[in-house]
Enzyme design. Structure first.
Site, PDB file in Angstrom:
ATOM      1  N   CYS A 107       1.341   7.825   8.309  1.00  0.00           N
ATOM      2  CA  CYS A 107       1.412   6.829   7.238  1.00  0.00           C
ATOM      3  C   CYS A 107       0.835   5.531   7.774  1.00  0.00           C
ATOM      4  O   CYS A 107       0.304   5.480   8.888  1.00  0.00           O
ATOM      5  CB  CYS A 107       2.837   6.649   6.713  1.00  0.00           C
ATOM      6  SG  CYS A 107       3.943   5.830   7.869  1.00  0.00           S
ATOM      7  N   HIS A 166       9.171  -0.691   4.094  1.00  0.00           N
ATOM      8  CA  HIS A 166       9.051  -1.172   5.467  1.00  0.00           C
ATOM      9  C   HIS A 166       7.755  -1.955   5.594  1.00  0.00           C
ATOM     10  O   HIS A 166       6.893  -1.903   4.730  1.00  0.00           O
ATOM     11  CB  HIS A 166       9.092  -0.021   6.471  1.00  0.00           C
ATOM     12  CG  HIS A 166       8.123   1.083   6.175  1.00  0.00           C
ATOM     13  ND1 HIS A 166       8.411   2.099   5.294  1.00  0.00           N
ATOM     14  CD2 HIS A 166       6.869   1.333   6.625  1.00  0.00           C
ATOM     15  CE1 HIS A 166       7.385   2.931   5.221  1.00  0.00           C
ATOM     16  NE2 HIS A 166       6.432   2.490   6.013  1.00  0.00           N
TER      17      HIS A 166
END
Length: 669
Positions: free
Chosen positions: A425, A588
């Site tokens: 990611c 995040h």
């Protein structure tokens, strides 16, 4: 330049070593700096071909009786092509500044794990070499760019996580500026003059070879080196920099055609089409299209490996092409990439069109004649093209995207074995960790304990994984970092049906081992990664952005992150959604925001009314700040929890923070 292409997977049992492997790796490193910027080379070549005083526009103008030195043509075309030699045009600045700076930036960014800071410092360092040199600084850029990125990375590591909150931007900007300035001076004083001297010596060597009619002999080394996948080291490290310098001075360079000429490979494949046998004969026509039009030369390598004596044919064909260009004084204005006849013609100046075209025709004719003769007198069995293809991939260390054209899609071997899987990611600390945990559980349950499943940030990926799993919005970026891996795209990290497809793929390509998998899921997290004060039941947010703020503020209040980290969480969300599926979102920060993290921590917010998260309901929002890898075990536990309906229900009905911690069994605070 000839181009090699790859598709997913490493060749089974591939193993290369020694000097050849090191040269291949060095060549790959150089090509990774040059190839992303080939578009800029092509743009410069086209502008040069059109606008210089001997270019296409002036040549056509003369053919129609128009004097290009008069009127509008001189005012506009002459200005662009710098006909008066003042340096005010576009051709000179592009070759002097733009192209080397792009290479330096790319090299610096590569050495700093795709971090822009490395690219910026690499470009600054390259500028010093440019200013201190009298020739285009391509070799200098290949030195100073990576040096700038690598040294900046090492310097940043010295004070990583030691900067007082609020001073991060000041330190980062000034450190890059000061160090970049130092490297620019170093480049001006040492690198520029050194590379200029080396380029002059190398140019003299080339001139000596040309003047003594010895340049065709280079094919004795270049053609076999291509088949051993050493072409990138030869092309990017030697021919392209020297050729560009020569093209700047003379308007063209023969060096661009020493390796990129598609004629020798075309002749070899024509011989197989006419006189080959079996699979080799049947596959040759398709291979011709891929090699001659597509420019992917590696398609003919297995034919030579199957019958090694045919290397004589491509060597003699290459020598013929070089000799023809020497005789006609022809060359290209810029690199031809890929090594397609289309790319060759696009880069040829009008005065060299006949010579270059004849060099391709003559080299193909000689290669075809020699290969046909060798095939006709060959009394050995047909040969195993599939085995030769596998051998080629073993030397390359990767699967070839064009190999299926030779063997009907199978390469004559078992399906690609998958031993290493990475879930990637943007930041490598949230969604990828949870997705990897879910996938790892499924793989272990299927008995494939020998298959490793890890998670990483895309910027830290290396091209050494068999399979890469990413969010569908990130797949294109991951493919750039890992071109030889299989790629699987998902849009639901927690319950994607693609995970079951991966398990089925493993069932087909590997034998279950029953061995224990990665131990991350069984680990126990110590410290205050998740504490009761960072758990909130009955969150007050009503929108996605409010929920991100709420989860982020809990991290700030816990002293885990600076306030600026919350903005990075929003930035990450704008890039790719962090909704995992099953009512869970895990916002995040970006990878660049890691300096804002003081320690690893996680926050937990439950909403009585699910928040609309890009059209999907988010009942649970978990904010993540991962400074290292100590949060991964907890993420694995969270992933396991949210794939279990009973556990999700327990979280939904929990009345206290302690109950939430008990559901996430194995976590100590």
């Amino acid at each position: 330049m000839a181009t090699t292409a790859t598709t997913p997977g490493a060749a089974p049992g591939a193993s290369t070593g020694g000097a050849r492997l090191r040269v291949q790796q060095f060549g790959t490193f150089l090509s990774n700096m040059v190839l992303p910027n080939i578009g800029a080379f092509i743009a410069w070549g086209l502008i040069t071909a059109l606008f210089i005083q001997t270019g296409w526009i002036a040549t056509i103008g003369k053919a129609f009786g128009y004097d290009p030195a008069d009127g509008y043509m001189y005012g506009f075309v002459g200005k662009l092509g710098d006909w008066d030699g003042s340096g005010d045009g576009i051709v000179g600045p592009m070759i002097t500044y733009l192209l080397p700076l792009l290479i330096g930036y790319t090299g610096g960014r590569m050495m700093y794990n795709d971090n822009i800071r490395g690219g910026v410092v690499g470009a600054i360092a390259t500028m010093g070499a440019i200013a201190g040199a009298s020739v285009p600084m391509f070799l200098g850029a290949m030195i100073m760019g990576p040096l700038g990125g690598w040294t900046m990375k090492k310097l940043d590591a010295v004070w990583s996580h030691k900067i007082r909150p609020g001073f991060e931007m000041l330190v980062n900007n000034f450190s890059a500026g000061i160090w970049g300035g130092i490297l620019a001076v170093f480049g001006f004083v040492l690198a520029g003059p050194f590379v200029s001297g080396f380029s002059r010596i190398a140019g003299d060597v080339v001139d000596t070879l040309v003047n003594n009619n010895l340049l065709p002999l280079t094919s004795i080394f270049i053609e076999p080196a291509k088949i051993l996948f050493l072409n990138n080291a030869i092309n990017q490290g030697i021919l392209t920099p020297l050729g560009t310098t020569e093209a700047t001075e003379k308007g063209q360079s023969i060096l661009f055609l020493l390796e990129a000429n598609p004629g020798p490979g075309l002749g070899l494949l024509l011989a197989f089409m006419l006189f080959g046998k079996g699979v080799a004969k049947a596959s040759a026509p398709g291979a011709i299209l891929i090699q001659f039009i597509g420019g992917i030369h590696e398609i003919y390598f297995p034919y030579v490996l199957m019958k090694p004596k045919l290397v004589i044919a491509v060597i003699l064909g290459g020598m013929t092409g070089v000799a023809t260009n020497v005789a006609f004084g022809s060359g290209l204005r810029s690199p031809a990439s890929p090594g397609s006849i289309i790319a060759v013609w696009a880069a040829v100046p009008g005065s060299s069109f006949v010579g270059v075209t004849l060099s391709v025709i003559f080299s193909a004719a000689v290669s075809c004649a020699v290969a046909s003769f060798l095939l006709k007198i060959d009394k050995t069995p047909e040969g195993d093209l599939a085995s030769a293809t596998a051998g080629m991939e073993a030397m390359k260390g990767k699967r070839s995207s064009v190999a299926s054209a030779l063997t009907g899609g199978s390469n004559g071997a078992a399906p690609q074995q998958i031993r290493s899987i990475v879930f990637a990611c943007d930041a490598g600390m949230g969604s990828s960790a949870m997705g990897a945990s879910v996938l790892r559980k499924k793989i272990q349950a299927a008995g494939h304990g020998d298959v490793t499943v890890v998670n990483k940030a895309i910027s830290n990926l290396g091209d050494d994984y068999d399979l890469v799993v990413t969010h569908q919005d990130l797949t294109a970026r991951a493919q750039q970092r890992t071109p030889s891996a299989l790629h699987v795209s998902v849009d639901n990290f927690m319950a994607s049906p693609r995970y079951d497809e991966i398990v089925e793929m493993l069932d087909q390509t590997s034998a279950p081992s029953g061995a224990a998998g990665a131990a991350a899921d069984d680990a126990v997290v110590s410290g205050d990664v998740l504490s009761t004060r960072s758990i909130r039941l009955g969150g007050a947010s009503r929108t996605r952005d409010q929920a991100i703020d709420e989860a982020g503020q809990l991290l700030v209040e816990a002293g885990a992150v600076d306030a600026s980290y919350v903005a990075a969480m929003h930035e990450r969300e704008r890039s790719v959604s962090t909704h995992m599926g099953n009512g869970l979102a895990i916002p995040h920060g970006t990878n660049e925001a890691k300096p804002s993290i003081r320690r690893t921590a996680i926050s937990f917010v439950r909403y009585d009314e699910p928040v609309d998260w890009n059209g999907k309901p988010a009942e649970f929002v978990i904010g993540i700040a991962g400074a290292g890898s100590d949060h991964l075990a907890l993420l694995a536990k969270i992933a396991e929890t949210f794939t279990d309906p009973a556990s999700v229900e327990r979280l939904r009905t929990a009345q206290s923070a302690d109950e939430v911690l008990r559901v996430l069994d194995g976590v100590r605070v």
